[in-house]
Motif scaffolding. Sequence first.
Motif, PDB file in Angstrom:
ATOM      1  N   ASP A   1     -29.424 -52.891  43.846  1.00  0.00           N
ATOM      2  CA  ASP A   1     -30.855 -53.179  43.843  1.00  0.00           C
ATOM      3  C   ASP A   1     -31.601 -51.895  43.473  1.00  0.00           C
ATOM      4  OD1 ASP A   1     -33.381 -54.144  44.201  1.00  0.00           O
ATOM      5  OD2 ASP A   1     -33.200 -54.482  46.364  1.00  0.00           O
ATOM      6  N   PRO A   2     -32.093 -51.804  42.229  1.00  0.00           N
ATOM      7  CA  PRO A   2     -32.766 -50.566  41.825  1.00  0.00           C
ATOM      8  C   PRO A   2     -34.049 -50.305  42.601  1.00  0.00           C
ATOM      9  CG  PRO A   2     -32.922 -52.229  40.096  1.00  0.00           C
ATOM     10  CD  PRO A   2     -32.023 -52.772  41.158  1.00  0.00           C
ATOM     11  N   GLU A   3     -34.759 -51.351  43.008  1.00  0.00           N
ATOM     12  CA  GLU A   3     -35.997 -51.165  43.781  1.00  0.00           C
ATOM     13  C   GLU A   3     -35.694 -50.574  45.155  1.00  0.00           C
ATOM     14  OE1 GLU A   3     -37.896 -54.949  43.797  1.00  0.00           O
ATOM     15  OE2 GLU A   3     -38.356 -54.863  41.659  1.00  0.00           O
ATOM     16  N   LYS A   4     -34.616 -51.069  45.788  1.00  0.00           N
ATOM     17  CA  LYS A   4     -34.235 -50.541  47.099  1.00  0.00           C
ATOM     18  C   LYS A   4     -33.778 -49.088  46.972  1.00  0.00           C
ATOM     19  CE  LYS A   4     -31.297 -51.433  51.090  1.00  0.00           C
ATOM     20  NZ  LYS A   4     -30.752 -50.109  51.260  1.00  0.00           N
ATOM     21  N   GLU A   5     -33.049 -48.786  45.921  1.00  0.00           N
ATOM     22  CA  GLU A   5     -32.606 -47.418  45.705  1.00  0.00           C
ATOM     23  C   GLU A   5     -33.790 -46.486  45.475  1.00  0.00           C
ATOM     24  OE1 GLU A   5     -30.208 -45.204  42.263  1.00  0.00           O
ATOM     25  OE2 GLU A   5     -29.080 -46.794  43.273  1.00  0.00           O
ATOM     26  N   ASP A   6     -34.775 -46.945  44.720  1.00  0.00           N
ATOM     27  CA  ASP A   6     -35.978 -46.150  44.481  1.00  0.00           C
ATOM     28  C   ASP A   6     -36.756 -45.939  45.780  1.00  0.00           C
ATOM     29  OD1 ASP A   6     -37.828 -44.783  42.794  1.00  0.00           O
ATOM     30  OD2 ASP A   6     -39.139 -46.553  42.897  1.00  0.00           O
TER      31      ASP A   6
ATOM     32  N   ARG B   1     -37.561 -42.361  47.621  1.00  0.00           N
ATOM     33  CA  ARG B   1     -38.913 -41.919  47.985  1.00  0.00           C
ATOM     34  C   ARG B   1     -39.019 -41.624  49.469  1.00  0.00           C
ATOM     35  NH1 ARG B   1     -42.714 -46.254  46.303  1.00  0.00           N
ATOM     36  NH2 ARG B   1     -40.881 -47.522  45.986  1.00  0.00           N
ATOM     37  N   LEU B   2     -38.394 -42.446  50.304  1.00  0.00           N
ATOM     38  CA  LEU B   2     -38.421 -42.196  51.748  1.00  0.00           C
ATOM     39  C   LEU B   2     -37.726 -40.880  52.092  1.00  0.00           C
ATOM     40  CD1 LEU B   2     -37.755 -45.764  53.184  1.00  0.00           C
ATOM     41  CD2 LEU B   2     -39.888 -44.470  53.256  1.00  0.00           C
ATOM     42  N   LYS B   3     -36.601 -40.608  51.416  1.00  0.00           N
ATOM     43  CA  LYS B   3     -35.898 -39.350  51.638  1.00  0.00           C
ATOM     44  C   LYS B   3     -36.765 -38.175  51.208  1.00  0.00           C
ATOM     45  CE  LYS B   3     -31.713 -36.839  50.388  1.00  0.00           C
ATOM     46  NZ  LYS B   3     -32.396 -35.663  49.883  1.00  0.00           N
ATOM     47  N   ARG B   4     -37.475 -38.325  50.094  1.00  0.00           N
ATOM     48  CA  ARG B   4     -38.356 -37.266  49.595  1.00  0.00           C
ATOM     49  C   ARG B   4     -39.481 -36.983  50.592  1.00  0.00           C
ATOM     50  NH1 ARG B   4     -40.893 -39.162  44.674  1.00  0.00           N
ATOM     51  NH2 ARG B   4     -38.766 -39.562  44.036  1.00  0.00           N
ATOM     52  N   VAL B   5     -40.053 -38.043  51.158  1.00  0.00           N
ATOM     53  CA  VAL B   5     -41.129 -37.871  52.146  1.00  0.00           C
ATOM     54  C   VAL B   5     -40.598 -37.184  53.393  1.00  0.00           C
ATOM     55  CG1 VAL B   5     -42.669 -39.130  53.695  1.00  0.00           C
ATOM     56  CG2 VAL B   5     -42.538 -39.769  51.296  1.00  0.00           C
ATOM     57  N   GLU B   6     -39.410 -37.565  53.810  1.00  0.00           N
ATOM     58  CA  GLU B   6     -38.816 -36.939  54.994  1.00  0.00           C
ATOM     59  C   GLU B   6     -38.547 -35.449  54.737  1.00  0.00           C
ATOM     60  OE1 GLU B   6     -37.801 -36.701  58.816  1.00  0.00           O
ATOM     61  OE2 GLU B   6     -38.478 -38.546  57.859  1.00  0.00           O
ATOM     62  N   ASP B   7     -38.061 -35.128  53.539  1.00  0.00           N
ATOM     63  CA  ASP B   7     -37.825 -33.723  53.190  1.00  0.00           C
ATOM     64  C   ASP B   7     -39.133 -32.943  53.139  1.00  0.00           C
ATOM     65  OD1 ASP B   7     -35.114 -34.086  53.055  1.00  0.00           O
ATOM     66  OD2 ASP B   7     -35.046 -34.310  50.870  1.00  0.00           O
ATOM     67  N   LEU B   8     -40.201 -33.578  52.637  1.00  0.00           N
ATOM     68  CA  LEU B   8     -41.497 -32.912  52.583  1.00  0.00           C
ATOM     69  C   LEU B   8     -42.016 -32.595  53.978  1.00  0.00           C
ATOM     70  CD1 LEU B   8     -43.342 -34.789  49.710  1.00  0.00           C
ATOM     71  CD2 LEU B   8     -42.658 -32.400  49.757  1.00  0.00           C
ATOM     72  N   LYS B   9     -41.762 -33.501  54.907  1.00  0.00           N
ATOM     73  CA  LYS B   9     -42.184 -33.250  56.291  1.00  0.00           C
ATOM     74  C   LYS B   9     -41.439 -32.055  56.870  1.00  0.00           C
ATOM     75  CE  LYS B   9     -43.532 -37.940  57.528  1.00  0.00           C
ATOM     76  NZ  LYS B   9     -43.203 -39.114  58.344  1.00  0.00           N
ATOM     77  N   ASN B  10     -40.171 -31.911  56.497  1.00  0.00           N
ATOM     78  CA  ASN B  10     -39.369 -30.800  57.010  1.00  0.00           C
ATOM     79  C   ASN B  10     -39.695 -29.492  56.310  1.00  0.00           C
ATOM     80  OD1 ASN B  10     -38.117 -32.609  58.695  1.00  0.00           O
ATOM     81  ND2 ASN B  10     -36.378 -32.925  57.342  1.00  0.00           N
ATOM     82  N   GLY B  11     -40.236 -29.559  55.096  1.00  0.00           N
ATOM     83  CA  GLY B  11     -40.630 -28.362  54.365  1.00  0.00           C
ATOM     84  C   GLY B  11     -39.479 -27.581  53.775  1.00  0.00           C
ATOM     85  N   SER B  12     -38.441 -28.248  53.319  1.00  0.00           N
ATOM     86  CA  SER B  12     -37.292 -27.549  52.763  1.00  0.00           C
ATOM     87  C   SER B  12     -37.497 -27.226  51.287  1.00  0.00           C
ATOM     88  CB  SER B  12     -36.028 -28.399  52.932  1.00  0.00           C
ATOM     89  OG  SER B  12     -36.138 -29.567  52.140  1.00  0.00           O
ATOM     90  N   VAL B  13     -36.626 -26.395  50.739  1.00  0.00           N
ATOM     91  CA  VAL B  13     -36.676 -26.020  49.328  1.00  0.00           C
ATOM     92  C   VAL B  13     -36.353 -27.231  48.465  1.00  0.00           C
ATOM     93  CG1 VAL B  13     -35.621 -24.552  47.565  1.00  0.00           C
ATOM     94  CG2 VAL B  13     -36.071 -23.639  49.844  1.00  0.00           C
ATOM     95  N   ASP B  14     -35.407 -28.047  48.920  1.00  0.00           N
ATOM     96  CA  ASP B  14     -35.063 -29.261  48.174  1.00  0.00           C
ATOM     97  C   ASP B  14     -36.256 -30.196  48.079  1.00  0.00           C
ATOM     98  OD1 ASP B  14     -32.477 -28.439  47.711  1.00  0.00           O
ATOM     99  OD2 ASP B  14     -31.706 -29.343  49.563  1.00  0.00           O
ATOM    100  N   ALA B  15     -37.107 -30.188  49.077  1.00  0.00           N
ATOM    101  CA  ALA B  15     -38.300 -31.030  49.047  1.00  0.00           C
ATOM    102  C   ALA B  15     -39.248 -30.581  47.945  1.00  0.00           C
ATOM    103  CB  ALA B  15     -39.008 -30.989  50.398  1.00  0.00           C
ATOM    104  N   ALA B  16     -39.399 -29.293  47.782  1.00  0.00           N
ATOM    105  CA  ALA B  16     -40.268 -28.773  46.718  1.00  0.00           C
ATOM    106  C   ALA B  16     -39.713 -29.146  45.353  1.00  0.00           C
ATOM    107  CB  ALA B  16     -40.412 -27.270  46.848  1.00  0.00           C
ATOM    108  N   LYS B  17     -38.401 -29.019  45.176  1.00  0.00           N
ATOM    109  CA  LYS B  17     -37.770 -29.405  43.915  1.00  0.00           C
ATOM    110  C   LYS B  17     -37.958 -30.894  43.658  1.00  0.00           C
ATOM    111  CE  LYS B  17     -34.126 -25.926  44.045  1.00  0.00           C
ATOM    112  NZ  LYS B  17     -32.680 -25.719  44.156  1.00  0.00           N
TER     113      LYS B  17
END
Length: 98
Positions: free
Chosen positions: A10-15, A19-35
Amino acid sequence: MYSYKPRYWDPEKEDLDERLKRVEDLKNGSVDAAKSRIAGGFKKGGFRKGNGTWNTQYRRKQVARSNYILLITFVVLGLLTFYFLSRYMPSLANLLGN
């Protein structure tokens, strides 16, 4: 013996998961989140993941915006040139004439 196990993708579920992983990384403030945030900005308007086509409407808007900014820049530069030439040209003509 060969056994094939079909899998559902399911490409929509994968997308959504991405996005949820990206938001979680942004909350943590990691370097991977910035990338991820920077890469997400590039993906936003260009290539559509679902059907594999280019988003021509987004490109058209960007080109129109760029042309508008270029036009405004030329108008402002033209007005500034006219102002400085009309203000300082008579003194320059007198200096060269003497």
